[in-house]
Scaffold this motif. Structure first.
Motif, PDB file in Angstrom:
ATOM      1  N   ASP A 140       0.844  -1.202   0.000  1.00 46.18           N
ATOM      2  CA  ASP A 140       0.000   0.000   0.000  1.00 46.18           C
ATOM      3  C   ASP A 140       0.879   1.252   0.000  1.00 46.18           C
ATOM      4  N   TRP A 141       1.902   1.247   0.839  1.00 47.49           N
ATOM      5  CA  TRP A 141       2.821   2.381   0.876  1.00 47.49           C
ATOM      6  C   TRP A 141       3.711   2.404  -0.370  1.00 47.49           C
ATOM      7  N   LEU A 142       4.236   1.223  -0.746  1.00 45.56           N
ATOM      8  CA  LEU A 142       5.228   1.149  -1.813  1.00 45.56           C
ATOM      9  C   LEU A 142       4.655   1.525  -3.174  1.00 45.56           C
ATOM     10  N   ASP A 143       3.434   1.070  -3.482  1.00 46.94           N
ATOM     11  CA  ASP A 143       2.901   1.382  -4.814  1.00 46.94           C
ATOM     12  C   ASP A 143       2.689   2.884  -5.000  1.00 46.94           C
ATOM     13  N   GLY A 144       2.211   3.560  -3.959  1.00 45.11           N
ATOM     14  CA  GLY A 144       2.034   5.012  -4.050  1.00 45.11           C
ATOM     15  C   GLY A 144       3.356   5.742  -4.167  1.00 45.11           C
ATOM     16  N   TYR A 145       4.329   5.295  -3.383  1.00 47.92           N
ATOM     17  CA  TYR A 145       5.656   5.920  -3.420  1.00 47.92           C
ATOM     18  C   TYR A 145       6.281   5.779  -4.807  1.00 47.92           C
ATOM     19  N   LEU A 146       6.240   4.558  -5.356  1.00 49.12           N
ATOM     20  CA  LEU A 146       6.850   4.321  -6.668  1.00 49.12           C
ATOM     21  C   LEU A 146       6.103   5.056  -7.781  1.00 49.12           C
ATOM     22  N   ALA A 147       4.778   5.086  -7.686  1.00 42.57           N
ATOM     23  CA  ALA A 147       3.997   5.779  -8.717  1.00 42.57           C
ATOM     24  C   ALA A 147       4.368   7.259  -8.773  1.00 42.57           C
ATOM     25  N   ARG A 148       4.561   7.876  -7.596  1.00 44.20           N
ATOM     26  CA  ARG A 148       4.941   9.293  -7.565  1.00 44.20           C
ATOM     27  C   ARG A 148       6.396   9.486  -7.998  1.00 44.20           C
ATOM     28  N   LYS A 149       7.277   8.630  -7.489  1.00 52.98           N
ATOM     29  CA  LYS A 149       8.712   8.782  -7.782  1.00 52.98           C
ATOM     30  C   LYS A 149       9.000   8.570  -9.258  1.00 52.98           C
ATOM     31  N   TRP A 150       8.384   7.559  -9.855  1.00 51.88           N
ATOM     32  CA  TRP A 150       8.654   7.224 -11.257  1.00 51.88           C
ATOM     33  C   TRP A 150       7.655   7.867 -12.219  1.00 51.88           C
ATOM     34  N   ASN A 151       6.745   8.691 -11.656  1.00 56.80           N
ATOM     35  CA  ASN A 151       5.710   9.331 -12.470  1.00 56.80           C
ATOM     36  C   ASN A 151       4.919   8.286 -13.277  1.00 56.80           C
ATOM     37  N   GLN A 152       4.484   7.244 -12.575  1.00 52.96           N
ATOM     38  CA  GLN A 152       3.747   6.155 -13.222  1.00 52.96           C
ATOM     39  C   GLN A 152       2.305   6.084 -12.710  1.00 52.96           C
ATOM     40  N   THR A 153       1.736   7.234 -12.438  1.00 53.99           N
ATOM     41  CA  THR A 153       0.328   7.249 -12.042  1.00 53.99           C
ATOM     42  C   THR A 153      -0.520   6.941 -13.267  1.00 53.99           C
ATOM     43  N   SER A 154      -1.652   6.306 -13.032  1.00 56.60           N
ATOM     44  CA  SER A 154      -2.537   5.938 -14.141  1.00 56.60           C
ATOM     45  C   SER A 154      -3.978   5.923 -13.636  1.00 56.60           C
ATOM     46  N   PRO A 155      -4.951   6.036 -14.536  1.00 54.90           N
ATOM     47  CA  PRO A 155      -6.356   5.936 -14.111  1.00 54.90           C
ATOM     48  C   PRO A 155      -6.661   4.602 -13.429  1.00 54.90           C
ATOM     49  N   LEU A 156      -6.062   3.509 -13.959  1.00 51.94           N
ATOM     50  CA  LEU A 156      -6.292   2.198 -13.345  1.00 51.94           C
ATOM     51  C   LEU A 156      -5.767   2.172 -11.916  1.00 51.94           C
ATOM     52  N   GLY A 157      -4.556   2.695 -11.715  1.00 51.93           N
ATOM     53  CA  GLY A 157      -3.976   2.728 -10.378  1.00 51.93           C
ATOM     54  C   GLY A 157      -4.771   3.604  -9.431  1.00 51.93           C
ATOM     55  N   ALA A 158      -5.221   4.766  -9.935  1.00 51.62           N
ATOM     56  CA  ALA A 158      -6.021   5.678  -9.104  1.00 51.62           C
ATOM     57  C   ALA A 158      -7.320   5.025  -8.666  1.00 51.62           C
ATOM     58  N   PHE A 159      -7.872   4.146  -9.508  1.00 53.83           N
ATOM     59  CA  PHE A 159      -9.101   3.430  -9.154  1.00 53.83           C
ATOM     60  C   PHE A 159      -8.818   2.258  -8.220  1.00 53.83           C
TER      61      PHE A 159
END
Length: 194
Positions: free
Chosen positions: A45-64
């Motif tokens: 839960d912590w790691l996926d958010g951290y990596l998404a922000r750090k690597w700029n890999q946010t996505s609509p699927l991830g946000a959902f």
């Protein structure tokens, strides 16, 4: 779409039935294994958010998926813990936490529909609340397996702390959304346009 943060979020969802099966195993090591599975899910839960922000890999699927995975994981763990110890002492914070998650999810969905989602964004208090929940759940899963019966009491106290933080954060979300809920935001916009 299939980046590491999203894969970690999906892994968290897959770990939910694994956690339930391990929790109910009739073995002396089952509490440790169940706590480890839940702890691993909480870590993602912590790691996926951290990596998404750090690597700029946010996505609509991830946000959902991310909030869905979080809420499923916590709700399932709390229901399983309540079933294992069906007392009012455990039922009250479980009802508060699950009820808050439903209320805030519905509030966020409605605010998104009217284009005011930012008013109910995740706050620092929400992150503290989540941390308290995760720690209390791990301790309650272990019961008195580690340091004796007082450990379970500590888990119950932390669960009540998490429930109080949950109520507090819900009140803050509702206050932030109140202008939209009460229709004042529309009247304010109308008066500005005039």
């Amino acid at each position: 779409m299939w980046n590491l943060p999203n894969i970690l979020t999906l892994l968290r969802i897959v770990l939910i039935p694994v956690f339930v099966v391990v929790f109910y195993l009739d073995s002396v090591w089952a509490p440790y294994a169940a706590a480890a599975v839940f702890g691993a899910a909480a870590l993602t839960d912590w790691l996926d958010g951290y990596l998404a922000r750090k690597w700029n890999q946010t996505s609509p699927l991830g946000a959902f998926l991310d909030p869905v995975a979080d809420k499923l994981m916590v709700a399932v763990a709390l229901v399983v813990l309540l079933q294992a110890d069906p007392r009012i002492l455990i039922a009250l914070p479980v009802i508060v936490i699950i009820g808050r998650e439903i209320t805030v999810s519905a509030l966020r969905e409605w605010m998104a529909e009217i284009g005011a989602r930012a008013a109910v964004a995740v706050s620092a208090l929400g992150k503290i609340k989540t941390t308290a929940q995760m720690i209390s759940i791990v301790i309650l899963i272990l019961r008195d397996s580690v340091f004796g019966p007082w450990t379970y009491g500590l888990g119950v106290v932390l669960l009540y702390v998490a429930a109080l933080l949950t109520l507090w954060s819900m009140v803050l979300y509702l206050l932030s959304a109140w202008p939209s809920l009460s229709g004042r935001a529309d009247r304010s916009n109308d008066s500005q346009q005039k």
